[in-house]
Scaffold this motif. Structure first.
Motif, PDB file in Angstrom:
ATOM      1  N   SER A  27       0.846  -1.185   0.000  1.00  0.00           N
ATOM      2  CA  SER A  27       0.000   0.000   0.000  1.00  0.00           C
ATOM      3  C   SER A  27       0.888   1.243   0.000  1.00  0.00           C
ATOM      4  O   SER A  27       2.042   1.209   0.453  1.00  0.00           O
ATOM      5  N   ALA A  28       0.310   2.292  -0.507  1.00  0.00           N
ATOM      6  CA  ALA A  28       1.078   3.528  -0.720  1.00  0.00           C
ATOM      7  C   ALA A  28       1.724   4.031   0.575  1.00  0.00           C
ATOM      8  O   ALA A  28       2.875   4.452   0.583  1.00  0.00           O
ATOM      9  N   TRP A  29       0.961   3.951   1.690  1.00  0.00           N
ATOM     10  CA  TRP A  29       1.497   4.534   2.934  1.00  0.00           C
ATOM     11  C   TRP A  29       2.738   3.791   3.423  1.00  0.00           C
ATOM     12  O   TRP A  29       3.678   4.381   3.925  1.00  0.00           O
ATOM     13  N   LEU A  30       2.736   2.472   3.213  1.00  0.00           N
ATOM     14  CA  LEU A  30       3.856   1.669   3.669  1.00  0.00           C
ATOM     15  C   LEU A  30       5.054   1.892   2.742  1.00  0.00           C
ATOM     16  O   LEU A  30       6.200   1.987   3.183  1.00  0.00           O
ATOM     17  N   GLN A  31       4.736   1.969   1.461  1.00  0.00           N
ATOM     18  CA  GLN A  31       5.765   2.259   0.462  1.00  0.00           C
ATOM     19  C   GLN A  31       6.485   3.553   0.841  1.00  0.00           C
ATOM     20  O   GLN A  31       7.708   3.623   0.881  1.00  0.00           O
ATOM     21  N   GLN A  32       5.682   4.531   1.150  1.00  0.00           N
ATOM     22  CA  GLN A  32       6.204   5.852   1.494  1.00  0.00           C
ATOM     23  C   GLN A  32       7.070   5.795   2.762  1.00  0.00           C
ATOM     24  O   GLN A  32       8.124   6.400   2.826  1.00  0.00           O
ATOM     25  N   ALA A  33       6.583   5.000   3.724  1.00  0.00           N
ATOM     26  CA  ALA A  33       7.287   4.929   5.012  1.00  0.00           C
ATOM     27  C   ALA A  33       8.642   4.244   4.887  1.00  0.00           C
ATOM     28  O   ALA A  33       9.487   4.380   5.752  1.00  0.00           O
ATOM     29  N   THR A  34       8.855   3.494   3.803  1.00  0.00           N
ATOM     30  CA  THR A  34      10.069   2.696   3.706  1.00  0.00           C
ATOM     31  C   THR A  34      11.047   3.198   2.641  1.00  0.00           C
ATOM     32  O   THR A  34      12.154   2.676   2.521  1.00  0.00           O
TER      33      THR A  34
ATOM     34  N   ARG B 279       3.318   4.496  11.565  1.00  0.00           N
ATOM     35  CA  ARG B 279       4.146   5.573  10.995  1.00  0.00           C
ATOM     36  C   ARG B 279       4.873   6.359  12.080  1.00  0.00           C
ATOM     37  O   ARG B 279       6.000   6.785  11.912  1.00  0.00           O
ATOM     38  N   GLN B 280       4.204   6.501  13.217  1.00  0.00           N
ATOM     39  CA  GLN B 280       4.798   7.267  14.319  1.00  0.00           C
ATOM     40  C   GLN B 280       6.038   6.567  14.898  1.00  0.00           C
ATOM     41  O   GLN B 280       7.040   7.199  15.202  1.00  0.00           O
ATOM     42  N   HIS B 281       5.968   5.236  15.038  1.00  0.00           N
ATOM     43  CA  HIS B 281       7.036   4.524  15.759  1.00  0.00           C
ATOM     44  C   HIS B 281       8.032   3.806  14.858  1.00  0.00           C
ATOM     45  O   HIS B 281       9.169   3.583  15.260  1.00  0.00           O
ATOM     46  N   LEU B 282       7.587   3.400  13.679  1.00  0.00           N
ATOM     47  CA  LEU B 282       8.443   2.580  12.828  1.00  0.00           C
ATOM     48  C   LEU B 282       9.733   3.321  12.499  1.00  0.00           C
ATOM     49  O   LEU B 282       9.714   4.470  12.088  1.00  0.00           O
ATOM     50  N   ASP B 283      10.853   2.631  12.694  1.00  0.00           N
ATOM     51  CA  ASP B 283      12.175   3.197  12.418  1.00  0.00           C
ATOM     52  C   ASP B 283      12.558   4.313  13.374  1.00  0.00           C
ATOM     53  O   ASP B 283      13.626   4.896  13.258  1.00  0.00           O
ATOM     54  N   ASP B 284      11.653   4.639  14.292  1.00  0.00           N
ATOM     55  CA  ASP B 284      11.941   5.736  15.198  1.00  0.00           C
ATOM     56  C   ASP B 284      12.654   5.216  16.445  1.00  0.00           C
ATOM     57  O   ASP B 284      13.519   5.874  17.014  1.00  0.00           O
ATOM     58  N   VAL B 285      12.298   3.996  16.879  1.00  0.00           N
ATOM     59  CA  VAL B 285      12.996   3.404  18.017  1.00  0.00           C
ATOM     60  C   VAL B 285      14.403   2.990  17.558  1.00  0.00           C
ATOM     61  O   VAL B 285      15.381   3.137  18.286  1.00  0.00           O
TER      62      VAL B 285
ATOM     63  N   HIS C 151      22.454  -0.616  11.284  1.00  0.00           N
ATOM     64  CA  HIS C 151      23.391  -0.932  10.216  1.00  0.00           C
ATOM     65  C   HIS C 151      22.699  -1.264   8.895  1.00  0.00           C
ATOM     66  O   HIS C 151      21.472  -1.279   8.808  1.00  0.00           O
ATOM     67  N   TRP C 152      23.507  -1.550   7.885  1.00  0.00           N
ATOM     68  CA  TRP C 152      23.008  -1.698   6.512  1.00  0.00           C
ATOM     69  C   TRP C 152      21.902  -2.744   6.373  1.00  0.00           C
ATOM     70  O   TRP C 152      20.942  -2.539   5.624  1.00  0.00           O
ATOM     71  N   LEU C 153      21.996  -3.854   7.119  1.00  0.00           N
ATOM     72  CA  LEU C 153      20.972  -4.894   6.966  1.00  0.00           C
ATOM     73  C   LEU C 153      19.679  -4.518   7.685  1.00  0.00           C
ATOM     74  O   LEU C 153      18.602  -4.957   7.299  1.00  0.00           O
ATOM     75  N   ASN C 154      19.790  -3.679   8.734  1.00  0.00           N
ATOM     76  CA  ASN C 154      18.576  -3.134   9.347  1.00  0.00           C
ATOM     77  C   ASN C 154      17.860  -2.236   8.338  1.00  0.00           C
ATOM     78  O   ASN C 154      16.632  -2.231   8.255  1.00  0.00           O
ATOM     79  N   GLU C 155      18.654  -1.492   7.586  1.00  0.00           N
ATOM     80  CA  GLU C 155      18.055  -0.632   6.549  1.00  0.00           C
ATOM     81  C   GLU C 155      17.339  -1.484   5.506  1.00  0.00           C
ATOM     82  O   GLU C 155      16.254  -1.146   5.041  1.00  0.00           O
ATOM     83  N   LEU C 156      17.977  -2.610   5.165  1.00  0.00           N
ATOM     84  CA  LEU C 156      17.336  -3.518   4.211  1.00  0.00           C
ATOM     85  C   LEU C 156      16.006  -4.016   4.777  1.00  0.00           C
ATOM     86  O   LEU C 156      14.997  -4.055   4.066  1.00  0.00           O
ATOM     87  N   ASN C 157      15.998  -4.355   6.053  1.00  0.00           N
ATOM     88  CA  ASN C 157      14.752  -4.819   6.662  1.00  0.00           C
ATOM     89  C   ASN C 157      13.671  -3.740   6.571  1.00  0.00           C
ATOM     90  O   ASN C 157      12.537  -4.006   6.175  1.00  0.00           O
ATOM     91  N   SER C 158      14.055  -2.529   6.911  1.00  0.00           N
ATOM     92  CA  SER C 158      13.077  -1.434   6.852  1.00  0.00           C
ATOM     93  C   SER C 158      12.575  -1.232   5.426  1.00  0.00           C
ATOM     94  O   SER C 158      11.381  -1.061   5.197  1.00  0.00           O
ATOM     95  N   ALA C 159      13.503  -1.270   4.481  1.00  0.00           N
ATOM     96  CA  ALA C 159      13.130  -1.053   3.084  1.00  0.00           C
ATOM     97  C   ALA C 159      12.169  -2.135   2.602  1.00  0.00           C
ATOM     98  O   ALA C 159      11.275  -1.876   1.804  1.00  0.00           O
ATOM     99  N   ALA C 160      12.352  -3.362   3.106  1.00  0.00           N
ATOM    100  CA  ALA C 160      11.566  -4.499   2.610  1.00  0.00           C
ATOM    101  C   ALA C 160      10.358  -4.809   3.481  1.00  0.00           C
ATOM    102  O   ALA C 160       9.709  -5.829   3.310  1.00  0.00           O
ATOM    103  N   THR C 161      10.050  -3.916   4.431  1.00  0.00           N
ATOM    104  CA  THR C 161       8.923  -4.190   5.334  1.00  0.00           C
ATOM    105  C   THR C 161       7.620  -4.311   4.570  1.00  0.00           C
ATOM    106  O   THR C 161       7.236  -3.433   3.819  1.00  0.00           O
ATOM    107  N   ASN C 162       6.974  -5.463   4.771  1.00  0.00           N
ATOM    108  CA  ASN C 162       5.675  -5.663   4.131  1.00  0.00           C
ATOM    109  C   ASN C 162       4.733  -6.348   5.125  1.00  0.00           C
ATOM    110  O   ASN C 162       3.831  -5.727   5.666  1.00  0.00           O
ATOM    111  N   ASP C 163       5.019  -7.629   5.425  1.00  0.00           N
ATOM    112  CA  ASP C 163       4.195  -8.352   6.387  1.00  0.00           C
ATOM    113  C   ASP C 163       4.670  -8.109   7.810  1.00  0.00           C
ATOM    114  O   ASP C 163       4.903  -9.053   8.557  1.00  0.00           O
ATOM    115  N   GLY C 164       4.819  -6.863   8.197  1.00  0.00           N
ATOM    116  CA  GLY C 164       5.218  -6.574   9.571  1.00  0.00           C
ATOM    117  C   GLY C 164       4.072  -6.866  10.529  1.00  0.00           C
ATOM    118  O   GLY C 164       2.921  -6.995  10.125  1.00  0.00           O
TER     119      GLY C 164
END
Lengths: 251, 436
Positions: free
Chosen positions: B18-25, B119-125, B132-145
């Motif tokens: 969905s657009a909002w998740l796409q945007q968030a990542t 949106r408020q908390h994701l990636d904020d904690v 690190h780089w693989l955490n970024e990959l996780n955030s970028a690929a977040t779908n079925d969170g």
């Protein structure tokens, strides 16, 4: 039972036992007394097979088997039991697990049927009661946080469960008050029978008021320098060890 | 750009979200695209080579998988938990039982209010230097969170179990696991985060990030169990923010695998909070386990107690880097860190580094690390009771780990983990039977 001949042993290249002879027959209780540093604890450790205690000469046969080349566990399975002066604490392993592993190993060697966990628990509870330890001690880590007296009673409980033929008590009385000493002595006395022998190593004559020995030996400078009946202990109490040590050095 | 990064970006770009998740990542996608693969010169990865990961080829699971035969891997007996089970990264409805639980939502099914919360908390904690780089990959690929949101003064009566299973398939998958846990003030929960794999060799790559935010006086008991097969690759992070008087207790288990990297970060953000972080790692064969932890004491009157123990067998290797950072304002802090290790062979390796950085003057802190072998006098004690040397070694190794395990409050978990850990040392049944 056990025959020790001309036993020499050293620790870190220092000679401690220098030609020790001792003959213990079935059913007898022998007390070994002596000054600090005479080699009393070394004797127990050498017989039990502790690493770092190197046998440099002589022999020790238990019921006809030469034990000095055996691993500690093999000696234990043949019926030798050392009650430690300082029992080791093993957090994370419960007393019950430890006791079961131990009894299983010894019974297997003796060709006895293994006890299932229900039978074993029942037996362990009985022995707990016999040495006046609360059953909660079975669930606690091996000797973990036990007081000095509780540790010695735990040693006694192990002895009762394993039913060894030769029991070596290494300064079991050190640091015990009279109440605790009585509990231990009663337990030992209850185990005395015609097929079981004891070597009681002690620094103090007091223990021998409660566990009355058949023979008393004085160990000084790595050898037995004097042997006698139970009255020798009283003489030692009165005179100290000095006169015997002098005699040993003069030899 | 490395092939591995390229390959992973293709997965990210192929996601239908969905657009909002796409945007968030999107932001994380850019950071990951510009990242470089760490080398031995990268401080955070100094002892942990990532070649085992980057030389692999991974597919993204598009379909859902059959649950046949998987129930036993997903089950923790007697826990009585609600559970979510993912198989190769895809939720298995069949194995899951969370439907009735209003506190649990998949990101993809979040309503507007929940979207806002995410949106408020994701990636904020997950902020700060240990991201690190693989955490970024996780955030970028977040779908079925998964969002776990427990409202004010509510308590989740049963433990919540979230399991990610990998199964042997024709190809290796990369699995993206994402959890966001928000406990409002006064809320309480128990969370079991569980990674496992069905039998047989497989080199799936699981990349997990958990973010936890505890409100005032909230309490979370968190178990994080990494029980995969040894060929699995696991990179995981847990970032936690503690509000005023919040209590966070966690227990970490890592059996080890070809690569197992764990970053644990706790931020004391308001006074009176307490963090209890215990863990054990027991790699064997050629396995590698890496724990990097960081506890940030940014404010006064907080307490931390961190205890990790490891046993390295065969040619296994472990890294423990435990940092406690006490900021100038963090007066009256009580913090302790202990890391004890046993090496069972000459080839086993441990790199341990406790780091205490203190900028406040009225604090009480202690830290220590030890590396040892099994104690000879304890081995002799067991042997003198007829127990074989081999079994004595197993008992002592297990005891070293079990001391931490048996202190855990959930008996079902203790009983579940006990045989798993005992068998780790007594690989022959005869040697572990008295511990099972």
């Amino acid at each position: 039972m056990i025959s020790i001949q001309n036993l020499h042993a050293s620790v870190e290249d220092k000679a401690i036992l220098k030609g020790l002879n001792l003959e213990v027959k079935a059913g007898e209780v022998h007390a070994i007394m002596g000054p600090n540093g005479a080699g009393k604890s070394t004797l127990g450790n050498v017989l039990a097979g502790r690493e770092g205690y190197e046998v440099t000469g002589g022999s020790a046969t238990l019921n006809g088997t030469d034990i000095l080349e055996l691993d500690p566990e093999e000696r234990a399975r043949l019926g030798l039991f050392l009650a430690f002066q300082y029992p080791v604490e093993i957090p994370g392993v419960s007393n019950l697990e430890f006791l079961k592993a131990s009894v299983d190993a010894v019974r297997e060697q003796q060709g006895k049927e293994a006890l299932d966990s229900v039978q074993f628990l029942k037996l362990a509870r009985e022995k707990c009661k016999a040495v006046n330890l609360d059953q909660s001690f079975l669930k606690r880590g091996v000797n973990e946080g036990f007081s000095g007296g509780e540790k010695k009673r735990n040693e006694l409980m192990q002895m009762m469960l394993l039913e060894p033929s030769l029991c070596i008590l290494d300064e079991t009385d050190s640091g015990l008050d009279i109440d605790a000493l009585q509990v231990v002595a009663e337990g030992v006395n209850a185990m005395r029978d015609a097929n079981r022998s004891f070597i009681v190593v002690t620094h103090y004559q007091r223990l021998l008021d409660y566990i009355v020995p058949d023979y008393v030996h004085v160990l000084a400078n790595g050898k037995i320098v004097k042997s006698g009946g139970k009255e020798l202990a009283l003489e030692l109490e009165e005179k100290g060890y000095g006169w015997l040590e002098d005699a040993a050095t003069a030899e | 750009m490395s092939e591995f990064i390229q390959q992973q970006l293709q997965h990210v770009d192929a996601l239908e979200r969905s657009a909002w998740l796409q945007q968030a990542t999107d932001g994380s996608r850019d950071v990951f695209a510009n990242a470089s693969v760490p080398t031995r010169k990268t401080e955070l990865w100094k002892y942990t080579p990532v070649r085992a990961l980057t030389e692999g080829v991974y597919a993204q699971a598009a379909q859902t998988f059959s649950a046949a035969g998987l129930d036993e891997y997903a089950t923790i007996p007697a826990l009585g938990s609600h559970r979510l089970v993912f198989v190769n990264g895809r939720l298995s409805q069949e194995l899951s039982s969370h439907e009735a639980l209003a506190q649990v939502t998949l990101f993809s099914q979040a309503d507007e209010q929940q979207q806002q919360l995410i949106r408020q908390h994701l990636d904020d904690v997950m902020r700060g230097s240990q991201r690190h780089w693989l955490n970024e990959l996780n955030s970028a690929a977040t779908n079925d969170g998964v969002l776990i949101h427990v409202g004010k003064n509510q308590r989740l009566q049963q433990p919540l179990q979230v399991t990610w299973l990998t199964t042997p398939q024709a190809q290796a998958f990369s699995v993206n696991a994402r959890l966001l846990v928000v406990l409002e003030s006064g809320a309480e929960a128990t969370l079991v985060e569980h990674y496992d794999s069905a039998t047989d060799a497989q080199n799936s790559f699981t990349n997990a990030v958990t973010e936890i935010r505890l409100g005032a006086n909230a309490q979370l008991q968190h178990y994080r169990l990494q029980l995969m097969q040894e060929d699995a690759l696991h990179v995981g992070a847990v970032h936690t923010d503690l509000g005023r008087d919040a209590r966070y207790q966690s227990f970490h288990v890592s059996l080890g695998s070809r690569l197992s990297r764990n970053d644990l970060v706790v931020n004391h953000t308001e006074g009176g909070s307490h963090c209890e972080m215990h863990g054990v790692y027991v790699p064997q064969n050629q396995q590698l386990v890496d724990f990097h932890s960081c506890i940030e004491h940014a404010v006064a009157h907080c307490t931390s107690n961190e205890v990790f123990r490891g046993i390295m067998n065969d040619s296994a290797k472990a890294v423990f880097n435990g940092r406690i950072h006490i900021h100038p304002q963090a007066q009256k802090t009580l913090a302790e860190l202990s890391n004890k290790n046993l090496l069972l062979t000459n080839k086993a390796e441990i790199n341990t580094k406790p780091e205490l950085e203190i900028y406040a003057d009225d604090v009480k802190c202690a830290h220590g690390a030890t590396v040892a072998q099994l104690e000879e006098k304890a081995l002799f004690y067991l042997q003198s009771r007829g127990i074989s040397r081999d079994e004595a070694e197993v008992m002592l190794s297990f005891g070293f780990i079990n001391e931490l395990l048996e202190a855990q409050p959930h008996d079902a978990l203790v009983q579940y983990l006990r045989p798993i850990l005992a068998r780790r040392f007594g690989r022959d049944f005869q040697l572990s039977r008295h511990l099972l």
